[in-house]
Design an enzyme around this catalytic site. Structure first.
Site, PDB file in Angstrom:
ATOM      1  N   GLU A 116      -0.565  20.327  90.305  1.00  0.00           N
ATOM      2  CA  GLU A 116      -1.644  20.768  91.202  1.00  0.00           C
ATOM      3  C   GLU A 116      -2.747  19.709  91.310  1.00  0.00           C
ATOM      4  OE1 GLU A 116      -2.918  24.630  89.730  1.00  0.00           O
ATOM      5  OE2 GLU A 116      -1.185  25.594  90.637  1.00  0.00           O
ATOM      6  N   GLU A 152       5.550  28.029  90.558  1.00  0.00           N
ATOM      7  CA  GLU A 152       4.967  29.027  89.652  1.00  0.00           C
ATOM      8  C   GLU A 152       4.727  30.309  90.436  1.00  0.00           C
ATOM      9  OE1 GLU A 152       1.298  27.739  87.836  1.00  0.00           O
ATOM     10  OE2 GLU A 152       2.125  25.816  87.197  1.00  0.00           O
TER      11      GLU A 152
END
Ligand SMILES: *[C@@H]1O[C@H](CO)[C@@H](O)[C@H](O)[C@H]1NC(C)=O
Ligand SMILES: *[C@@H]1O[C@H](CO)[C@@H](O)[C@H](O)[C@H]1NC(C)=O
Ligand SMILES: *[C@@H]1O[C@H](CO)[C@@H](O)[C@H](O)[C@H]1NC(C)=O
Ligand SMILES: *[C@@H]1O[C@H](CO)[C@@H](O)[C@H](O)[C@H]1NC(C)=O
Length: 478
Positions: free
Chosen positions: A119, A264
């Site tokens: 991220e 995720e």
């Protein structure tokens, strides 16, 4: 005739279904004060038939443990390594040599992806990794290619869903975030050119957490809320809406068929009013059923590739995003399944096989002394305990929020005591605390006993080894 048709139908189904089946993997993070022994965890993965694992680094102990298991692995490169790897190709080459090539011997590790960064474009990073991510990505792939591994192993970047947005909340208005639009377009074109995939993290829980007006039903998969109407498509859950916003975004960026992996997805069980076992089970039930159906999303029908987040609770994760951060595991810190699940999505709920071989520290707790005359130092000692120990279960609406002040202090003291391996000095708190053999848990609020961590068993092992060595030396003299 009818028979032939049925056969045709059957063979069609047989031909189609394997290629579209969903895959369900897990994220194995290890930001714990007392990580479980990797070989115990790998045995548990095998016991539960879990075949895909995503890691956040390439720790060789963990990766080696996966050798010969047939479990497919996505390795990770932490954000703080991106600059190094972007700046010098030779470092990327070394990374691949040490962390990939070394594991690929016969009976080695089945590495499928390398996740470059995690991220990295989160708004809260203030752009710190914007310059380095793409060059690092290219350097690692180049090194893989040069090692003749590029056909089998691909790079990707797991990205938070905030790299794209839709002003109207309709998926069809999806586009990359303005500040990284050109960079993202270059990255997705590159991923397409190497036949890799876009890895996106999608968190319906966070939609609910961040927006008090978010319709709760929309976070789950059971319908019931007000659907979002987008042209002729009706969205009844935020997962589909979010995924299809990405599909539209990719289409506009010129790569309409780039493969998507959900890097995720999951639901935490403590640390917030919506983070509890009941909601987590409801979320996973819906998700697993959806995955089993291979229905996909309105714009991408078929199987989905997802990695659940996460495998095990991690008590040293940063709680900057929220107090729920340490409670994402489908297993507890000591490797027990939290609720029944069915990975086949058929609703045959059963508890998964726990991690075996766990050793606990002694059954003893650190609590606030009774009948203290002076309570003036209690507050600051509790703050200290919570600054190092994990007090997130005391959060409003969480598993220990019903405790009174005394009990909360004991909770904090105990958490600190346990992470310090029950050292006597860790249960002092300026004379306020005492060790007890009486289980201090209160109702649903568990006062945990820590486990003997992987690091410790190693120490134990080396103590045993030196003891054996000593004996051997003694025998030599006899
Ligand atoms: C291999 O990965 C490990 C763990 O992520 C890292 O510490 C190490 O620096 C890497 N090796 C090289 C040569 O970069
Ligand atoms: C980003 O900027 C904010 C506000 O200026 C600051 O509080 C925060 O620490 C910064 N974060 C990082 C990762 O640099
Ligand atoms: C919506 O419309 C498009 C284009 O007109 C069509 O291809 C698609 O099948 C329709 N989808 C649904 C769910 O009706
Ligand atoms: C302490 O009590 C709790 C709640 O009854 C229980 O779940 C836990 O297993 C007990 N701990 C030990 C070490 O006996």
């Amino acid at each position: 005739m009818a028979k032939a048709m049925v056969l045709n139908l059957l063979s069609c189904m047989l031909m189609v279904s394997p290629s579209v089946a969903s895959t369900i993997g897990v994220n194995w993070g290890v930001l714990s004060t007392h990580p479980l022994h990797p070989s115990f965890v790998v045995q548990m993965l095998k016991d539960n038939g879990i075949k895909n694992v995503k890691l956040f680094d390439a720790d060789s102990w963990t990766v080696n443990t996966l050798a010969g298991t047939g479990i497919e692995v996505m390795l990770g490169i932490p954000n703080n390594q991106l600059k190094r790897l972007a700046d010098k190709y030779s470092r990327a080459k070394d990374w691949v040599k040490e962390n990939v090539t070394k594991h690929l011997h016969d009976g080695g590790v089945d590495i499928k992806y390398v996740a470059v960064g995690n991220e990295p474009f989160l708004k809260s990073y203030n752009g710190s990794f914007i310059k380095h991510t793409f060059p690092a990505l290219q350097n690692i792939q180049k090194a893989l290619d040069e090692a003749d591994l590029g056909d089998k192993i691909k790079v990707t970047v797991p990205l938070n869903a905030d790299v794209y947005e839709s002003a109207s909340d309709k998926p069809s208005d999806g586009k990359f975030r303005d500040d990284i639009k050109d960079l993202m377009t270059d990255i997705v074109k590159y991923l397409k050119s190497i036949n890799s995939a876009f890895a996106v993290n999608i968190y319906p829980f966070l939609s609910l957490y961040q927006n008090p007006n978010f319709p709760k039903e929309f976070a789950f998969f059971d319908g019931g809320g007000n659907p979002v109407q987008d042209k002729n498509i009706s969205y009844t859950n935020v997962f589909d809406a979010n995924y299809d916003t990405l599909v539209w975004t990719l289409k506009k960026a010129g790569v309409p068929d780039l493969k998507i992996i959900v890097g995720e997805v999951g639901w935490p069980t403590d640390g917030d009013k919506n983070a509890n076992l009941e909601n987590a089970k409801k979320f996973y039930d819906g998700l697993l059923k959806k995955l089993a159906s291979n229905k996909g999303t309105p714009l991408r029908p078929g199987g989905l590739d997802v990695y659940l987040f996460g495998l095990i609770d991690e008590d040293s994760k940063s709680i900057a995003p929220g107090n729920f951060e340490r409670h994402w595991g489908i297993f507890t810190y000591d490797g027990k399944p939290k609720f029944p699940m069915d990975f086949t999505g058929k609703g045959n709920d059963k508890l998964m096989v726990p991690v075996k071989g766990i050793q606990y520290l002694e059954s003893q707790w650190c609590v606030l002394k009774e009948n203290l005359k002076d309570n003036s130092l209690v507050g600051q000692n509790m703050d200290y305990a919570c600054s190092l120990g994990d007090c997130t279960s005391l959060t409003k609406g969480s598993s220990c929020s019903q405790l009174d002040e005394r009990q909360s202090t004991s909770y904090a003291f105990n958490m600190y005591f346990q992470i310090n391996d029950q050292s006597v000095e860790a249960c002092d708190f300026q004379g306020l605390a005492t060790i007890t053999k009486t289980n201090a848990s209160v109702g649903n609020c568990l006062f945990p006993i820590q486990i003997v961590s992987a690091g410790h068993s190693l120490n134990l092992a080396s103590t045993v080894t030196s003891f054996v060595a000593m004996l051997l030396i003694l025998f030599m003299f006899l």
